[in-house]
Design a protein around this motif. Structure first.
Motif, mmCIF file in Angstrom:
data_model
loop_
_atom_site.group_PDB
_atom_site.id
_atom_site.type_symbol
_atom_site.label_atom_id
_atom_site.label_comp_id
_atom_site.label_asym_id
_atom_site.label_seq_id
_atom_site.Cartn_x
_atom_site.Cartn_y
_atom_site.Cartn_z
ATOM 1 N N TRP A 1 3.642 4.304 7.820
ATOM 2 C CA TRP A 1 2.664 5.070 7.051
ATOM 3 C C TRP A 1 1.254 4.889 7.615
ATOM 4 O O TRP A 1 0.443 5.812 7.571
ATOM 5 C CB TRP A 1 2.720 4.700 5.571
ATOM 6 N N GLN A 2 0.959 3.728 8.164
ATOM 7 C CA GLN A 2 -0.354 3.531 8.783
ATOM 8 C C GLN A 2 -0.467 4.373 10.051
ATOM 9 O O GLN A 2 -1.522 4.946 10.326
ATOM 10 C CB GLN A 2 -0.588 2.050 9.073
ATOM 11 N N ASP A 3 0.624 4.470 10.813
ATOM 12 C CA ASP A 3 0.627 5.349 11.983
ATOM 13 C C ASP A 3 0.435 6.802 11.566
ATOM 14 O O ASP A 3 -0.265 7.579 12.228
ATOM 15 C CB ASP A 3 1.929 5.196 12.767
ATOM 16 N N TYR A 4 1.060 7.181 10.453
ATOM 17 C CA TYR A 4 0.909 8.533 9.913
ATOM 18 C C TYR A 4 -0.561 8.793 9.560
ATOM 19 O O TYR A 4 -1.106 9.857 9.869
ATOM 20 C CB TYR A 4 1.801 8.695 8.679
ATOM 21 N N LEU A 5 -1.193 7.816 8.920
ATOM 22 C CA LEU A 5 -2.603 7.955 8.550
ATOM 23 C C LEU A 5 -3.470 8.172 9.784
ATOM 24 O O LEU A 5 -4.363 9.027 9.791
ATOM 25 C CB LEU A 5 -3.064 6.716 7.772
ATOM 26 N N LYS A 6 -3.206 7.423 10.843
ATOM 27 C CA LYS A 6 -3.961 7.593 12.089
ATOM 28 C C LYS A 6 -3.754 8.992 12.662
ATOM 29 O O LYS A 6 -4.681 9.599 13.183
ATOM 30 C CB LYS A 6 -3.537 6.557 13.125
ATOM 31 N N THR A 7 -2.540 9.505 12.562
ATOM 32 C CA THR A 7 -2.238 10.842 13.064
ATOM 33 C C THR A 7 -3.003 11.890 12.270
ATOM 34 O O THR A 7 -3.578 12.818 12.843
ATOM 35 C CB THR A 7 -0.719 11.111 12.970
#
Length: 119
Positions: A74-80
């Motif tokens: 989910w943190q990677d998703y936020l960065k995206t």
């Protein structure tokens, strides 16, 4: 997911330059905030509902590996979303092969819902 448990299981790898994992509630709020500012109105509600359902479904998980994996993804998703790369995001064949049948099913349902909202 208890916030105290998250702080105990954060990966500690000094050789990797990664951002520390955000606590679940901060991550959840940051994602919803990013949706409000970065996503078009047409798909914002779909994204918000999906995020809310996922965090609610995983709130009682105690397995440290699952918690770290969940928060990392989910943190990677936020960065995206924050980086604006979500518009040209495509899954590679390798990413698709790593998914479980349930994940593929969820992805298909999400695709159908996105098409329905778009029309």
């Amino acid at each position: 997911m208890r916030p105290s448990l998250v702080t105990l299981i954060r990966p500690r790898r000094p050789e990797r330059k990664t951002d520390p994992l955000l606590p679940p509630l901060r991550l959840y709020k940051a994602i919803l905030r990013a949706h409000a500012y970065k996503l078009p109105v047409e798909i914002r509600s779909l994204g918000d509902e999906y995020v809310k359902a996922e965090f609610k479904a995983h709130k009682d998980i105690d397995n440290p590996l699952h918690i770290v994996g969940f928060l990392t993804q989910w943190q990677d998703y936020l960065k995206t979303i924050d980086g604006g790369k979500w518009m040209d995001g495509k899954l590679t064949q390798q990413e698709l092969e790593k998914m479980s049948p349930e994940q593929v099913g969820q992805l298909y349902e999400l695709m159908q819902e996105a098409k329905r909202v778009h029309e």
